[in-house]
Scaffold this active site. Structure first.
Site, PDB file in Angstrom:
ATOM      1  N   ASP A  24      -0.719 -12.359  10.107  1.00 44.74           N
ATOM      2  CA  ASP A  24      -0.326 -12.532  11.249  1.00 44.74           C
ATOM      3  C   ASP A  24      -0.410 -13.761  11.968  1.00 44.74           C
ATOM      4  OD1 ASP A  24       1.301 -10.346  11.206  1.00 44.74           O
ATOM      5  OD2 ASP A  24      -0.098  -9.109  12.484  1.00 44.74           O
ATOM      6  N   THR A  73      -0.706   7.600  -1.188  1.00 43.34           N
ATOM      7  CA  THR A  73      -2.184   7.721  -1.770  1.00 43.34           C
ATOM      8  C   THR A  73      -2.874   6.560  -1.105  1.00 43.34           C
ATOM      9  OG1 THR A  73      -1.546   5.866  -3.333  1.00 43.34           O
ATOM     10  CG2 THR A  73      -1.085   8.148  -3.850  1.00 43.34           C
ATOM     11  N   ARG A  78       0.781  -1.102  -0.052  1.00 43.10           N
ATOM     12  CA  ARG A  78       0.076   0.063  -0.108  1.00 43.10           C
ATOM     13  C   ARG A  78       0.945   1.101   0.044  1.00 43.10           C
ATOM     14  NH1 ARG A  78      -5.410   0.940   2.277  1.00 43.10           N
ATOM     15  NH2 ARG A  78      -5.465  -1.217   3.055  1.00 43.10           N
TER      16      ARG A  78
END
Ligand code: URA
Length: 209
Positions: free
Chosen positions: A203, A108, A104
């Protein structure tokens, strides 16, 4: 508009409950994700076309059925998608496995592709893009765009849990792609987690925090 299929098979729903539970540790979580992925793969392949083949049994000739048509390709989105691959490969060991990695962009907040590797015969394969969580839908939509750019033209999206927001994003961006889920949950929270969801799938799969 792509359809949303939610698999309500009791085994899938039962195992998903334990996957969601915070009491479930990494080892059991991984095993359950693999099992649910295999059960979902069983359901998702219901529409594969069959052809007649003639074989010899020890007793005589038989015209039997074999899977015809397009070959399969799995495309896990890194990293959590990896947790579902082995389960699916148990049922379709000949499937080829590509990978899509996205991060990511901190400015933005849009997903940016950093790694794509697909089988060479992209046009001849039916692809299943895999990610346990369909949250905002940004990564799934971008991963599908990436593999379409490389020639894929027959794509399904398989996730354990989806949020309505993510489903809408993928349906808008890719109306030709059907979405397969074990559960369509309530919503996203303010941090982008699916509620009630299962927490951070990566995770929990890899034991990181
Ligand atoms: N990714 C996850 O792993 N979990 C969520 O709830 C949303 C995105």
């Amino acid at each position: 508009m792509g359809k949303v299929h939610v698999f309500d098979h009791p085994l899938i729903q039962h195992k998903l409950t334990f996957i969601r539970d915070t009491e479930t540790g990494t080892k059991e979580f991984r095993e359950l994700v693999d099992e649910v992925a295999a059960l979902m793969a069983f359901e998702i392949t219901r529409d594969l076309t069959l052809q007649d083949v003639t074989i010899n049994t020890p007793v005589g000739e038989s015209t039997s059925k074999a899977i015809a048509g397009k070959k399969l390709g799995l495309v896990p989105i890194l990293r959590a998608g990896l947790g579902m691959v082995d389960g699916i490969l148990q049922l379709m060991p000949a499937a080829k496995v590509g990978h899509v990695g996205l991060y990511r962009d901190p400015a933005t907040l849009e997903p940016v592709e950093y790694y794509v590797k697909l089988p060479s015969d992209v046009q001849d394969r039916e692809f299943i893009v895999i990610d346990p969580m369909l949250a905002t839908g940004g990564s799934a939509a971008e991963a599908i765009t990436s593999i379409k750019k490389r020639g894929a033209n027959n794509i399904k999206l398989m996730c354990l849990i989806g949020a309505p927001e993510g489903v809408e994003v993928v349906q808008e961006a890719h109306p030709d792609v059907d979405i397969y889920l074990a559960s369509l949950d309530e919503k996203l929270d303010e941090k982008g987690y699916i509620v009630p969801g299962l927490g951070d799938a990566g995770d929990r799969l890899f034991g990181t925090k």
